[in-house]
Write an enzyme that holds these catalytic residues in place. Structure first.
Site, PDB file in Angstrom:
ATOM      1  N   LYS A  63     -84.370 -12.045 -14.956  1.00 54.23           N
ATOM      2  CA  LYS A  63     -85.050 -11.203 -15.942  1.00 54.23           C
ATOM      3  C   LYS A  63     -84.576 -11.529 -17.359  1.00 54.23           C
ATOM      4  CE  LYS A  63     -84.136  -7.840 -12.948  1.00 54.23           C
ATOM      5  NZ  LYS A  63     -84.214  -6.905 -11.819  1.00 54.23           N
ATOM      6  N   HIS A 109     -77.123  -6.833 -21.518  1.00 50.11           N
ATOM      7  CA  HIS A 109     -77.614  -6.141 -20.324  1.00 50.11           C
ATOM      8  C   HIS A 109     -76.479  -5.356 -19.689  1.00 50.11           C
ATOM      9  CE1 HIS A 109     -79.992  -5.493 -16.693  1.00 50.11           C
ATOM     10  NE2 HIS A 109     -78.873  -5.697 -16.025  1.00 50.11           N
ATOM     11  N   SER A 121     -81.198 -11.965  -9.428  1.00 48.61           N
ATOM     12  CA  SER A 121     -82.195 -10.960  -9.807  1.00 48.61           C
ATOM     13  C   SER A 121     -82.012 -10.547 -11.268  1.00 48.61           C
ATOM     14  CB  SER A 121     -82.047  -9.751  -8.871  1.00 48.61           C
ATOM     15  OG  SER A 121     -82.776  -8.641  -9.330  1.00 48.61           O
ATOM     16  N   ARG A 158     -85.786  -6.398  -0.397  1.00 47.04           N
ATOM     17  CA  ARG A 158     -84.347  -6.242  -0.120  1.00 47.04           C
ATOM     18  C   ARG A 158     -83.982  -4.772   0.016  1.00 47.04           C
ATOM     19  NH1 ARG A 158     -82.164  -8.535  -5.182  1.00 47.04           N
ATOM     20  NH2 ARG A 158     -80.156  -7.827  -4.415  1.00 47.04           N
ATOM     21  N   ASP A 190     -89.075 -11.651  -8.517  1.00 45.90           N
ATOM     22  CA  ASP A 190     -87.964 -10.703  -8.387  1.00 45.90           C
ATOM     23  C   ASP A 190     -88.475  -9.323  -7.995  1.00 45.90           C
ATOM     24  OD1 ASP A 190     -85.196  -9.634  -8.758  1.00 45.90           O
ATOM     25  OD2 ASP A 190     -86.209  -8.519 -10.349  1.00 45.90           O
TER      26      ASP A 190
HETATM   27  N1  URA Z   1     -80.243  -4.735 -10.285  1.00 42.13           N
HETATM   28  C1  URA Z   1     -81.156  -5.725 -10.289  1.00 42.13           C
HETATM   29  O1  URA Z   1     -81.889  -5.911 -11.256  1.00 42.13           O
HETATM   30  N2  URA Z   1     -81.255  -6.501  -9.209  1.00 42.13           N
HETATM   31  C2  URA Z   1     -80.486  -6.340  -8.114  1.00 42.13           C
HETATM   32  O2  URA Z   1     -80.639  -7.086  -7.171  1.00 42.13           O
HETATM   33  C3  URA Z   1     -79.545  -5.301  -8.121  1.00 42.13           C
HETATM   34  C4  URA Z   1     -79.443  -4.516  -9.229  1.00 42.13           C
END
Ligand code: URA
Ligand code: CA
Length: 434
Positions: free
Chosen positions: A187, A82, A183, A168, A161
């Site tokens: 994933k 990632h 977050s 947020r 999320d």
């Molecule tokens: N990228 C994400 O997937 N989540 C965040 O909170 C910030 C950047």
């Protein structure tokens, strides 16, 4: 339990239990707890933080709020990669076949995403008839047979999320290390990987501009991996200029093919070899990073990585002829060179503005429903530390629609700083956290 008491407790800097976090996350997903209470809690987290265990608990709860993909039908250790995002980041297109050519299965689910260019899935769709939406079974079969498959995300992944990130975004609580870390990692965990290599970018084109924060984020994500039993390594890498030369969808596919032929830009090649070696090490294929890098360089030289990309394309219904003939990929009707207005050395490139220039030409989405032009974008001809003469080409813009061309040119030109003194290149890889 009451949301009020949990918010109060976090506001006072106390640690929340798993049960309390579960109450918040599940209550939020089920719409039993309103936005304003979750927003207050997120702001309390912003100021008070969370420890490693709280962060890991939150991550797991968010991962489990939707589908948890089970990759066990694929044999071997599955390592995911990632990137926290940068400009011209073509690494996935190269890494997937490269790592697969070294015998490690790559089951990659990628996004389209909002950005200066499309995501990996958009880029792959510039290959004629390439299919990015395989059924789950076909996805698994392809990885078992060919060692690699790259598909778009499907199903209901991490709804907690999705909801929390959107909240947020409008309540000034994105910039919290534990919230960002949970977050991103939620994933990855929902995606089913056994081990994870993270490319945490730092620099003017990155989400984390300064090294200290990038390092904190890297440490927080590695700590989550430890808590939940998934081997995680984070690479802190430079994003003070775009990676490679190409920024744009088909242009990046062409660059990926050149890189797989061993003729790609040095920085892009080096980063892929570094991250790929990290993936091989986590998969138990090599005992040292040097051994991994050596193996991957061999695969680039002997054509096996390129052949694997051809195999991937064919297995997903695409035309592998593009590998031999790059002109089969979408190509813009027009090109224009942007030239240096003075002589000197390139001492800085505002990566985000280079990305914006590509987006202005139509390479990226401004909102979810925008259409992107796969052919357009730009190629940088100069990078940091290069010497330029007045009139030298800084970049070539590829465009179909001239409506915003002047704006894109101006953006690109202003992204370059040219000075009398030479500024040395930044290191590409700053630190590995594991
Ligand atoms: N990228 C994400 O997937 N989540 C965040 O909170 C910030 C950047
Ligand atoms: Ca690039």
């Amino acid at each position: 339990m009451r949301a009020y008491d949990i918010i109060y407790k976090k506001r006072e800097g106390q640690k929340l239990s798993k049960e309390e976090l579960e109450f918040l996350v599940n209550g939020y997903v089920d719409s039993k707890i309103p936005d304003y209470q979750i927003a207050a809690w997120a702001m309390a987290v912003y100021f008070q933080g969370m420890d490693a265990q709280e962060t890991a608990n939150l991550t797991m709860l968010m991962a489990e709020s939707g589908d948890m993909i089970d990759l066990s039908p694929i044999s071997g250790i599955k390592v995911d990669k990632h990137s926290t995002g940068g400009v011209g980041d073509t690494t996935t297109l190269i890494l997937a076949p490269l790592v697969a050519s070294a015998g490690i299965p790559v089951a990659k689910m990628s996004g389209r995403g909002l950005g200066h260019t499309g995501g990996t899935i958009d880029k792959l769709e510039s290959i004629p008839s390439f299919n990015t939406s395989l059924s789950r079974d076909k996805f698994f079969d392809n990885v078992n047979q060919h060692g690699v498959a790259v598909v778009g995300q499907t199903g209901n992944l991490t709804p907690a999320d999705k909801k929390l990130y959107a909240l947020r975004d409008v309540t000034a609580t994105v910039e919290s290390i534990p919230l960002i870390a949970s977050s991103i990692m939620s994933k990855k965990l929902a995606g089913g990987a056994d081990a994870i290599v993270l490319d945490v970018k730092t620099g003017n084109g990155a989400f984390m501009k300064d090294f200290e924060n990038a390092k904190k984020l890297a440490e927080a994500m590695v700590a989550i991996g430890k808590e939940v039993g998934r081997d995680t390594a984070a690479y802190i890498t430079d994003m003070n200029q775009p990676l490679g030369q190409a920024v744009g969808n088909a242009l990046e596919v062409k660059e990926a093919i050149r890189t797989l032929k061993g003729k790609g830009p040095a920085d892009l090649t080096e980063l892929c070899v570094e991250l790929g070696a990290g993936m091989l090490q986590l998969a138990g294929k090599v005992s040292s990073l040097d051994q991994g890098k050596e193996l991957l360089r061999t695969k680039l030289k002997n054509g096996e990585a390129l052949a694997k990309f051809g195999e991937l394309i064919t297995a997903q219904g695409g035309s592998a002829k593009v590998i031999k003939d790059l002109s089969l990929l979408p190509t813009a009707e027009n090109k224009v060179e942007v030239k240096a207005e003075k002589s000197g050395y390139v001492s800085a490139i505002k990566a985000l503005d280079v990305g914006l220039a590509a987006m202005i030409l139509g390479a990226g989405r401004e909102n979810k429903d925008s259409k992107i032009d796969l052919a357009v974008g730009l190629e940088l001809k100069q990078k940091i530390a290069d010497s330029v003469e007045k009139g030298d080409t800084l970049a070539v813009l590829h465009y179909n629609d001239s409506a915003n061309l002047e704006e894109a040119k101006a953006k690109l030109l202003a992204a370059f700083t040219i000075t009398k003194e030479k500024k040395n290149k930044n290191k590409l890889l700053y630190e590995i956290i594991k």
